[in-house]
Motif scaffolding. Sequence first.
Motif, PDB file in Angstrom:
ATOM      1  N   ALA A  89     -27.405  19.616   4.365  1.00  0.00           N
ATOM      2  CA  ALA A  89     -26.374  19.397   3.340  1.00  0.00           C
ATOM      3  C   ALA A  89     -25.857  17.971   3.349  1.00  0.00           C
ATOM      4  CB  ALA A  89     -25.216  20.377   3.535  1.00  0.00           C
ATOM      5  N   THR A  90     -25.910  17.323   4.509  1.00  0.00           N
ATOM      6  CA  THR A  90     -25.414  15.948   4.602  1.00  0.00           C
ATOM      7  C   THR A  90     -26.524  14.917   4.458  1.00  0.00           C
ATOM      8  OG1 THR A  90     -25.589  16.073   7.024  1.00  0.00           O
ATOM      9  CG2 THR A  90     -23.444  16.582   6.039  1.00  0.00           C
ATOM     10  N   SER A  92     -27.896  25.307   1.058  1.00  0.00           N
ATOM     11  CA  SER A  92     -28.886  24.453   1.722  1.00  0.00           C
ATOM     12  C   SER A  92     -29.892  25.293   2.500  1.00  0.00           C
ATOM     13  CB  SER A  92     -28.203  23.470   2.671  1.00  0.00           C
ATOM     14  OG  SER A  92     -27.357  22.601   1.953  1.00  0.00           O
ATOM     15  N   LEU A 101     -26.039  22.446   7.856  1.00  0.00           N
ATOM     16  CA  LEU A 101     -25.149  21.288   7.820  1.00  0.00           C
ATOM     17  C   LEU A 101     -25.941  19.993   7.774  1.00  0.00           C
ATOM     18  CD1 LEU A 101     -22.353  22.286  10.383  1.00  0.00           C
ATOM     19  CD2 LEU A 101     -22.050  21.855   7.950  1.00  0.00           C
ATOM     20  N   ALA A 140     -18.025  21.723  -0.159  1.00  0.00           N
ATOM     21  CA  ALA A 140     -18.771  21.606   1.097  1.00  0.00           C
ATOM     22  C   ALA A 140     -19.296  22.975   1.531  1.00  0.00           C
ATOM     23  CB  ALA A 140     -17.877  21.005   2.177  1.00  0.00           C
ATOM     24  N   MET A 176     -23.005  17.095   0.559  1.00  0.00           N
ATOM     25  CA  MET A 176     -21.961  18.026   0.978  1.00  0.00           C
ATOM     26  C   MET A 176     -20.572  17.526   0.605  1.00  0.00           C
ATOM     27  SD  MET A 176     -21.303  19.748   4.728  1.00  0.00           S
ATOM     28  CE  MET A 176     -20.254  18.484   5.404  1.00  0.00           C
ATOM     29  N   LYS A 188     -22.159  23.954  -0.792  1.00  0.00           N
ATOM     30  CA  LYS A 188     -23.390  23.208  -0.539  1.00  0.00           C
ATOM     31  C   LYS A 188     -24.066  23.675   0.739  1.00  0.00           C
ATOM     32  CE  LYS A 188     -26.298  20.115  -1.861  1.00  0.00           C
ATOM     33  NZ  LYS A 188     -27.026  20.288  -3.132  1.00  0.00           N
ATOM     34  N   VAL A 189     -23.301  23.976   1.770  1.00  0.00           N
ATOM     35  CA  VAL A 189     -23.881  24.456   3.023  1.00  0.00           C
ATOM     36  C   VAL A 189     -24.558  25.804   2.806  1.00  0.00           C
ATOM     37  CG1 VAL A 189     -23.330  25.283   5.346  1.00  0.00           C
ATOM     38  CG2 VAL A 189     -22.339  23.163   4.520  1.00  0.00           C
TER      39      VAL A 189
END
Length: 622
Positions: free
Chosen positions: A557-558, A545, A554, A538, A101, A541-542
Motif C-alpha cells: 500500500a505504501t 492491496s 502495508l 489508508a 496509502m 487501501k490496505v
Amino acid sequence: CQPRCERNGAVPGERGKQDKSVKRGNWGNQIEFVLTSVGYAVGLGNVWRFPYLCYRNGGGAFMFPYFIMLVFCGIPLFFMELSFGQFASQGCLGVWRVSPMFKGVGYGMMVVSTYIGIYYNVVICIAFYYFFVSMTRVLPWTYCSNAWNTPDCVGVLDGNLSSHAAVNLTHLLNATQKRTSPSKEYWRRYVLNLSDDIGNLGEVRLPLLGCLGVSWVVVFLCLIKGVKSSGKVVYFTATFPYVVLTILFVRGITLEGALTGIMYYLTPQWDKILDAKVWGDAASQIFYSLGCAWGGLITMASYNKFHNNCYRDSIIISITNCATSVYAGFVIFSILGFMANHLGVDISKVADHGPGLAFVAYPEALTLLPISPLWSILFFFMLILLGLGTQFCLLETLVTAIVDEVGNEWIIRRKTFVTLGVAVAGFLLGIPLTTQAGIYWLLLMDNYAASFSLVIISCIMWHRNYFKDIEMMLGFPPPFFFQICWRFISPAIIFFILVFTVIQYRPISYNDYVYPTWAISIGFLMALSSVICIPIYAIYKVCRSEGDTLLERLKNATKASKDWGPALPEHRSGRYAPAFSPSTESHLEVQPLHPEKAQSEAAAASPVQGSNGLAHSQDSRL
C-alpha cells in the motif's frame, strides 16, 4: 541554446528540451507562476490579522520570532510543497502515487480548500458590497441620522461638532461604555441585519446574495481556461494591491497622529520574547499565511516546467508574503493612529482584527479624511483583489484534483464545465452565509475548518527518496539546511503549533455573543472531516492491496505506483525510466522533443501515432 535553457530553469549542461505538457498545460511563463503564488499567499490575513498580532505581541519584538519561524518552518515547507507538485505535475490527489496509502491526505486538502473557498468568497462579496456603496458623495456610515441607527450612536462628524467638542463627547460616552460608532451600526444593523443567535438564520440578505453571485462569476471567468486565463489576470490582481497600499500609506503618514500609530505598531516590548504565546502566534501566522497544506501550492507548482527552479521561487514568494504583512501594518496603523488622535483615545481602543478591522474600524477612520469615498473605494478594491488572488488558487485546486483524478481526454477537454460546476456548487453552499446569521457561520468555519487539521496534514508531506527526486529535477540536491529542517526542525515546530493550538484553545465568540455547544460541536466536526480522510483511505487501501499478511499489505500500500514520477517521458530517467509496454505507455504523455524536426522527417519515415496523437518517427526514443 545553453544560456536560454539555464534561464528557464534547465539543468546546466543538459540538452535543451521541449519542456511542455501539451495534454495538461503549463504557465505561459515563470512570472505568471510567481505572481499567482504571491496572490495565493498574500491574502486578507496579511492586512487584517498580522498588524493586530504584531502590536498585541510586543510590536517590533514580534518581528524576531516571526522571521525565525519564516526561516525554519515557512520557507522549508513552502519549498517542499512546490517541489512535490512540480516533480509529478499532478494536483493534491495525483502526487500521492508516491505512496498510495496516504492519498487521504490529498482528500483532506480538498476538504479544507472547499471550506475555505466557500466562506472566503463570502468575505469577498462583502468587500464588493462596500466597494459599490462607497460610490457616493457621502459614505453611508458617516453619520447617525439613518433609519438603522440607535440612540447610542455617536459619530465623530455628527452635528457639525467642533473637534474639541467631539473629543469631549467621545470621552463622556466611552466612560459610560454606551457609545457605538455609525460604522459599527451600519455593519451590524444594516449590512448584516444581525440575528440574535447562530440558529436563527432569518432572511437572506439580497444585496449580499447579489454580490456573492458577482464574486463567483468573476472567479469563474478568470479561471475559464485554467492557468492560461488566470495567469494573465494575476498581472493585475497580484500587483495592483501594492499600488493601493502605497497610495494609502503615503496618504496615511501625512495625517496628524500617524507617527504615533506607527510607533505603537513597531515599538518593541522585549520582555514578551520570553512568552511562549508570542512564539506560538508567530509560528501559526507563518504557517497559515503561506497557505501550507491547503493543496494550492502543489496545484500551482504542478503547472510548472519540470526543471523550473522552484527553490528560488519559494524563497522569493515567502519573503514577499511576509514583507507585505509588515508593510500592511504601516498602512493600517497610520490611519488608526490618526483616528485615535482625533478621538483623543489610546490606539488599543480603535485597533481591531478580522472583519472588525476591515468593515468597522478602518471604514470609520476613512470618514475623517477629505474625499473619503475615494479612499474607501481604493481600500475595498484592494481587499477584493487580495481575496480573489487566494480564491483563484482554491478553486483551481479543486478543479485540478478532479480532472487529474479522472484523467481521461473527455474530462480534460471539458475542464471549463468542471470549473463551472465547482463554482455553482460554491455559490449555493455560500448562500446560508448571506443570511442574518451568516457572520456567525463564517467565523465558525474560519476558526475550525482550517485550524489544527492543517497542522496534522502537513506532518505527512514526506517520502524517503525525496532528496534524490529534487536533485534529479533541479540538477542539485536541496541545501543541507533544508534537509535538516525537513527531518527535524520543521516537524518540531509543527508539533509545537499543534500543542499551542490545543493549549490556547478558547471557545469561539463574536463580540458579546457566545456560541452554543451544538455550534462548537459542528465546528469540531468540520475540522475532523478533513483529518478523518487520512485513516479512512489508508484502511481502504490496505484492505484492497495484495498480500497474505498485514505487513505485506502495508508494504504494497505504501509502495509507489508504477506511473509515479515525472509526467513527461523525456524526464523519466534512472529509476523512473519507462519500459516499452502498452500498460506503461498508456500512462505517459508522449511528445517529440523537436516537433518541427519531427514534422519535416515525417515524409521520410513511416509515422507511428503516439498516445497523445502526435506523429513521431518509428526509431525515435522516449
